[in-house]
Each structure stands twice: as C-alpha cells, then as structure tokens.
Enzyme design. Structure first.
Site, mmCIF file in Angstrom:
data_model
loop_
_atom_site.group_PDB
_atom_site.id
_atom_site.type_symbol
_atom_site.label_atom_id
_atom_site.label_comp_id
_atom_site.label_asym_id
_atom_site.label_seq_id
_atom_site.Cartn_x
_atom_site.Cartn_y
_atom_site.Cartn_z
ATOM 1 N N GLY A 66 0.837 -1.342 -0.145
ATOM 2 C CA GLY A 66 -0.576 0.111 0.302
ATOM 3 C C GLY A 66 0.941 1.460 0.398
ATOM 4 N N GLY B 110 1.410 4.387 -0.257
ATOM 5 C CA GLY B 110 0.853 5.643 -1.380
ATOM 6 C C GLY B 110 1.490 6.144 -0.559
ATOM 7 N N ASN C 57 -4.402 4.995 10.365
ATOM 8 C CA ASN C 57 -5.002 6.232 11.589
ATOM 9 C C ASN C 57 -6.069 4.743 12.539
ATOM 10 O OD1 ASN C 57 -3.273 7.962 11.194
ATOM 11 N ND2 ASN C 57 -4.625 9.196 9.993
ATOM 12 N N ILE D 125 2.450 7.990 2.174
ATOM 13 C CA ILE D 125 3.078 7.483 3.382
ATOM 14 C C ILE D 125 3.754 6.341 3.247
ATOM 15 C CG2 ILE D 125 2.621 6.926 6.127
ATOM 16 C CD1 ILE D 125 1.849 9.429 5.846
ATOM 17 N N ASN E 18 -6.269 12.914 15.565
ATOM 18 C CA ASN E 18 -7.267 13.547 14.511
ATOM 19 C C ASN E 18 -8.256 14.126 14.424
ATOM 20 O OD1 ASN E 18 -4.546 12.066 12.662
ATOM 21 N ND2 ASN E 18 -5.271 10.258 12.594
ATOM 22 N N LYS F 154 -3.246 9.122 18.976
ATOM 23 C CA LYS F 154 -3.101 9.572 17.665
ATOM 24 C C LYS F 154 -5.216 9.886 17.122
ATOM 25 C CE LYS F 154 -1.631 10.119 13.788
ATOM 26 N NZ LYS F 154 -1.003 9.314 12.644
#
Length: 209
Positions: free
Chosen positions: A7, A9, A98, A11, A183, A179
């Site tokens: 994955g 992308g 997240n 990050i 957010n 976190k």
C-alpha cells in the site's frame, strides 16, 4: 533486511523511500500507475526531502520479505492481506493505519503472532504517479500486538529508525487511541481552510486541541 511496503501511497512511499535512501532493500507494492512511474524514473520525494530515489516497485508482493510495512487505508487491510498471504504468512508485519482496528483485521487473515502495531506521526501527500510530498517527520511508535515486547520489535524499531525516529512502547493501544483523538482536530482544518501552523496562532483552537 528485505522490506516490503504494502500500500505504498503517500505514507508508505515516504517511509519506504527514506529507508531506501538509508541503504535498506525496499520494495514498494503500489497501484499500477505509481509502480510503473517509480520503476521508470525513480520515486521523487519533495517537501523537506528533495530526492529522487531508485527503489523497486511492484503491483503485488512476489517474494517473501523479512519485514512488511502495511500502509493501506484501513478499509483495504483485509484485501491486501488476503491477496499477499502466500508471501506474508509468518512474516513480521507492522500496521500503519490511523484508527485502532487494523491490527485485528490483519491478524484475522495472517494470524496474531506476526502483527506489530504502529502509530505514525508523518505527514505526506501523494502528488502524482511517482511523486510524494513529505510534510513533517515526527516519528512513530510501535509495539507487539499480542505478546510482550522483545528483541524482535526492538530490532524492527532500529531498522525503521533509519527513516524516522521509532520508539518501542508497551501500551501501543493507548498510543493508537491518542493518535485517533489528535486526528479529530482535522475537521477544524477542513472547515476553516487553515493549516495546522496557522491554527496554532489562534488561542481558541490551541485550547480546543
């Protein structure tokens, strides 16, 4: 250490790119257009980093790595684990989403013993195929999901520390919830159109956050 980023992308590409710059053997598993651009021209990193990194990219995991960094969105965790299970079973895997659900989702496919939970404090944006913009580099925290922390997770933190500061924490679940709460302030940015830096100049927002 052979590291696969599932994955890749914004990050995932940023962390993978920084690890590659540090000399690690990294493969970015990404969408076809992103993978093709990286293989053709390298990964362009802008922002606080200004580098073009030569790193391998693929559309599917095609080898058994020593470490997997899972950087998909939470809603894609199960599918990514299932599609790549042939090479991922038994390999230490760090979830980097997240929220708080992804370690259990990954464990439901790959088993609990391999899962390490990560909390990433890194800001990045996907610009176009082959390019990411790196905003902030505050570090990350990791911890074993279903067993006490030991040499394995400390070794992984040492490797990840070549890209960004990585701390081993005993209460990784607490760090994930922290976190998530942080957010929640993203809605203020979306509503006002102001950056975090601009909002920090307003005392009402500082008190709210």
């Amino acid at each position: 250490m052979r590291i696969a980023v599932l994955g890749a992308g914004a990050i995932g590409s940023s962390i993978g790119g920084m690890l590659a710059l540090a000399g690690e053997d990294v493969t970015l598993v990404a969408r076809p257009d992103h993978a093709a651009a990286i293989n053709a021209h390298g990964l362009r990193m802008t922002g606080f980093l200004r580098e073009t990194v030569r790193v391998r990219a693929a559309e599917r995991l095609d080898f058994r790595p020593d470490l997997i960094l899972l950087c998909t969105k939470t809603q894609d965790v199960e599918e990514a684990c299932r599609l790549n299970a042939a090479f991922a079973l038994g390999v230490p895997l760090v979830t980097m989403q997240n929220g708080v659900a992804s370690p259990d989702i990954a464990a439901s496919v790959l088993g609990r013993d391999g899962i390490i939970a990560g909390v990433v404090f890194l800001g990045a944006t996907y610009v176009q195929p082959g390019e990411v913009f790196c905003i902030t580099r505050k570090g990350m925290a990791i911890g074993e999901w279903s067993q006490p922390n030991g040499d394995r997770v400390r070794g992984i933190a040492q490797a990840l520390g070549k890209a960004l500061p990585a701390a081993v924490v005993d209460n990784v679940r607490g760090s994930m919830w922290m976190k998530l709460v942080i957010n929640l302030t993203n809605c203020v940015q979306a509503t006002t159109g102001l950056s975090v830096q601009e909002l920090d100049q307003h005392s009402d927002f500082v008190e709210l956050s």
